[in-house]
Design a protein around this motif. Structure first.
Motif, PDB file in Angstrom:
ATOM      1  N   VAL A   1       0.797  -1.222   0.000  1.00 17.05           N
ATOM      2  CA  VAL A   1       0.000   0.000   0.000  1.00 17.05           C
ATOM      3  C   VAL A   1       0.835   1.280   0.000  1.00 17.05           C
ATOM      4  N   PHE A   2       2.138   1.163   0.319  1.00 20.19           N
ATOM      5  CA  PHE A   2       2.964   2.372   0.375  1.00 20.19           C
ATOM      6  C   PHE A   2       3.092   2.972  -1.021  1.00 20.19           C
ATOM      7  N   PRO A   3       2.793   4.241  -1.188  1.00 21.21           N
ATOM      8  CA  PRO A   3       2.839   4.872  -2.517  1.00 21.21           C
ATOM      9  C   PRO A   3       4.211   4.748  -3.173  1.00 21.21           C
ATOM     10  N   GLY A   4       4.211   4.332  -4.406  1.00 20.81           N
ATOM     11  CA  GLY A   4       5.458   4.235  -5.151  1.00 20.81           C
ATOM     12  C   GLY A   4       6.299   3.024  -4.817  1.00 20.81           C
ATOM     13  N   SER A   5       5.769   2.103  -4.037  1.00 19.23           N
ATOM     14  CA  SER A   5       6.544   0.930  -3.653  1.00 19.23           C
ATOM     15  C   SER A   5       6.840   0.059  -4.866  1.00 19.23           C
ATOM     16  N   LYS A   6       8.093  -0.404  -4.965  1.00 21.50           N
ATOM     17  CA  LYS A   6       8.504  -1.309  -6.034  1.00 21.50           C
ATOM     18  C   LYS A   6       8.637  -2.739  -5.514  1.00 21.50           C
ATOM     19  N   LEU A   7       8.102  -2.967  -4.334  1.00 22.03           N
ATOM     20  CA  LEU A   7       8.272  -4.263  -3.686  1.00 22.03           C
ATOM     21  C   LEU A   7       6.999  -5.094  -3.723  1.00 22.03           C
ATOM     22  N   ARG A   8       6.080  -4.781  -4.602  1.00 19.03           N
ATOM     23  CA  ARG A   8       4.780  -5.458  -4.602  1.00 19.03           C
ATOM     24  C   ARG A   8       4.925  -6.969  -4.788  1.00 19.03           C
ATOM     25  N   ALA A   9       5.739  -7.393  -5.742  1.00 18.23           N
ATOM     26  CA  ALA A   9       5.894  -8.829  -6.001  1.00 18.23           C
ATOM     27  C   ALA A   9       6.480  -9.537  -4.773  1.00 18.23           C
ATOM     28  N   PHE A  10       7.496  -8.910  -4.178  1.00 26.20           N
ATOM     29  CA  PHE A  10       8.087  -9.475  -2.964  1.00 26.20           C
ATOM     30  C   PHE A  10       7.064  -9.510  -1.834  1.00 26.20           C
ATOM     31  N   ALA A  11       6.276  -8.462  -1.712  1.00 23.44           N
ATOM     32  CA  ALA A  11       5.298  -8.375  -0.633  1.00 23.44           C
ATOM     33  C   ALA A  11       4.244  -9.464  -0.749  1.00 23.44           C
ATOM     34  N   ILE A  12       3.811  -9.777  -1.954  1.00 19.89           N
ATOM     35  CA  ILE A  12       2.802 -10.821  -2.152  1.00 19.89           C
ATOM     36  C   ILE A  12       3.354 -12.176  -1.718  1.00 19.89           C
ATOM     37  N   VAL A  13       4.607 -12.450  -2.072  1.00 25.26           N
ATOM     38  CA  VAL A  13       5.243 -13.702  -1.653  1.00 25.26           C
ATOM     39  C   VAL A  13       5.399 -13.738  -0.139  1.00 25.26           C
ATOM     40  N   LEU A  14       5.818 -12.615   0.450  1.00 28.88           N
ATOM     41  CA  LEU A  14       5.967 -12.532   1.902  1.00 28.88           C
ATOM     42  C   LEU A  14       4.629 -12.762   2.600  1.00 28.88           C
ATOM     43  N   LEU A  15       3.566 -12.187   2.061  1.00 29.34           N
ATOM     44  CA  LEU A  15       2.241 -12.380   2.647  1.00 29.34           C
ATOM     45  C   LEU A  15       1.800 -13.839   2.559  1.00 29.34           C
ATOM     46  N   ALA A  16       2.100 -14.491   1.459  1.00 25.40           N
ATOM     47  CA  ALA A  16       1.745 -15.908   1.327  1.00 25.40           C
ATOM     48  C   ALA A  16       2.488 -16.738   2.364  1.00 25.40           C
ATOM     49  N   PHE A  17       3.780 -16.478   2.517  1.00 30.96           N
ATOM     50  CA  PHE A  17       4.574 -17.214   3.503  1.00 30.96           C
ATOM     51  C   PHE A  17       4.061 -16.975   4.921  1.00 30.96           C
ATOM     52  N   ALA A  18       3.923 -15.704   5.294  1.00 28.03           N
ATOM     53  CA  ALA A  18       3.575 -15.361   6.675  1.00 28.03           C
ATOM     54  C   ALA A  18       2.156 -15.798   7.024  1.00 28.03           C
ATOM     55  N   SER A  19       1.209 -15.621   6.102  1.00 28.86           N
ATOM     56  CA  SER A  19      -0.165 -16.017   6.397  1.00 28.86           C
ATOM     57  C   SER A  19      -0.302 -17.530   6.470  1.00 28.86           C
ATOM     58  N   SER A  20       0.472 -18.254   5.658  1.00 30.22           N
ATOM     59  CA  SER A  20       0.449 -19.711   5.721  1.00 30.22           C
ATOM     60  C   SER A  20       1.025 -20.201   7.046  1.00 30.22           C
ATOM     61  N   ALA A  21       2.139 -19.605   7.474  1.00 25.92           N
ATOM     62  CA  ALA A  21       2.732 -19.970   8.762  1.00 25.92           C
ATOM     63  C   ALA A  21       1.788 -19.627   9.917  1.00 25.92           C
ATOM     64  N   LEU A  22       1.132 -18.463   9.817  1.00 27.15           N
ATOM     65  CA  LEU A  22       0.188 -18.056  10.857  1.00 27.15           C
ATOM     66  C   LEU A  22      -1.003 -19.020  10.910  1.00 27.15           C
ATOM     67  N   LEU A  23      -1.484 -19.453   9.755  1.00 31.00           N
ATOM     68  CA  LEU A  23      -2.566 -20.433   9.719  1.00 31.00           C
ATOM     69  C   LEU A  23      -2.141 -21.719  10.424  1.00 31.00           C
ATOM     70  N   HIS A  24      -0.908 -22.131  10.176  1.00 33.02           N
ATOM     71  CA  HIS A  24      -0.360 -23.333  10.821  1.00 33.02           C
ATOM     72  C   HIS A  24      -0.374 -23.199  12.345  1.00 33.02           C
ATOM     73  N   VAL A  25       0.191 -22.108  12.862  1.00 29.20           N
ATOM     74  CA  VAL A  25       0.321 -21.982  14.316  1.00 29.20           C
ATOM     75  C   VAL A  25      -1.035 -21.750  14.989  1.00 29.20           C
ATOM     76  N   CYS A  26      -1.963 -21.118  14.286  1.00 27.73           N
ATOM     77  CA  CYS A  26      -3.297 -20.925  14.865  1.00 27.73           C
ATOM     78  C   CYS A  26      -4.048 -22.255  14.959  1.00 27.73           C
ATOM     79  N   ILE A  27      -3.892 -23.112  13.962  1.00 28.99           N
ATOM     80  CA  ILE A  27      -4.506 -24.438  14.032  1.00 28.99           C
ATOM     81  C   ILE A  27      -3.880 -25.242  15.170  1.00 28.99           C
ATOM     82  N   ASP A  28      -2.541 -25.186  15.269  1.00 32.76           N
ATOM     83  CA  ASP A  28      -1.863 -25.912  16.339  1.00 32.76           C
ATOM     84  C   ASP A  28      -2.239 -25.370  17.715  1.00 32.76           C
TER      85      ASP A  28
END
Length: 216
Positions: free
Chosen positions: A89-116
């Motif tokens: 969401v940061f204006p002018g950010s060039k890290l969108r592709a990296f951010a999407i991958v980071l979100l997939a990783f972090a949300s998947s890990a968070l889903l894991h620990v919340c289930i556990d």
């Protein structure tokens, strides 16, 4: 849940044809919170500990308890998600592709620990570090017969097979079906490992000898 079920859930949520980066990030995120157990088992077995000693004694000692808390920290994964969202969401950010991958990783890990969080009793972890050492001991265990594990295990295996069917049909190719068919075979080893860490829940030096004497 068993590691292979977390992986199958990660595949069901994140794996889509044509988006390998997000799929891989989701799978890695689903795996990372359990890597402490696998590293512990391999290293301690190589150092001469029996399977019983690994789960009844070593599991409850540093450095493994420290690694458990780090890899299963809900605040840590929330911080990664916040970072990913900020990059998008940061204006002018060039890290969108990296951010999407980071979100997939972090949300998947968070889903894991919340289930556990909902499926561990005696082996529950302090998931709110570094802010709190509080441990929630769920009344339901994904493996322990003393806490409904005998009922949950067949349910989880059925759930895993449902994920296999979902992902296999989504990709629709033979190679994916073969890969997916391998993961459910791990339930046999996982159930055996669960039996090693079960018993009477005695812990500490000598506990495995006590269990062996009782079995005799």
């Amino acid at each position: 849940m068993f590691t292979q079920t977390h992986l199958l859930l990660g595949a069901a949520v994140y794996a889509r044809p044509g988006n390998r980066a997000v799929a891989l990030a989701g799978l890695v995120g689903a795996l990372v919170p359990d890597t402490d157990v696998w590293l512990m088992f391999i290293i301690e077995r190589l150092n001469g500990s029996s399977g019983c000693e690994v789960f009844h004694y070593r599991y409850w000692e540093p450095p493994w308890t420290t690694l458990q808390m780090a890899l299963n920290s809900i605040p840590a994964y929330l911080a990664l998600i916040a970072t990913g969202l900020a990059c998008i969401v940061f204006p002018g950010s060039k890290l969108r592709a990296f951010a999407i991958v980071l979100l997939a990783f972090a949300s998947s890990a968070l889903l894991h620990v919340c289930i556990d969080f909902l499926l561990h009793h005696d082996d529950a972890r302090a998931q709110w570090m570094p802010f709190s050492g509080w441990v929630f001991r769920s009344p339901v265990s994904y493996w322990d017969p003393s806490y409904y594990g005998s009922a949950f295990v067949p349910f989880e295996i059925g759930l895993g097979l449902a994920f296999v069917t979902l992902v296999g049909r989504r990709f629709g190719n033979r190679r994916m079906w073969v890969i997916l068919a391998i993961l459910p075979l791990g339930y046999v080893g996982s159930i055996a490992a669960g039996q090693m860490s079960g018993g009477d829940h005695l812990r500490g030096p000598g506990s495995c000898e006590i269990i062996a004497d009782r079995e005799v």
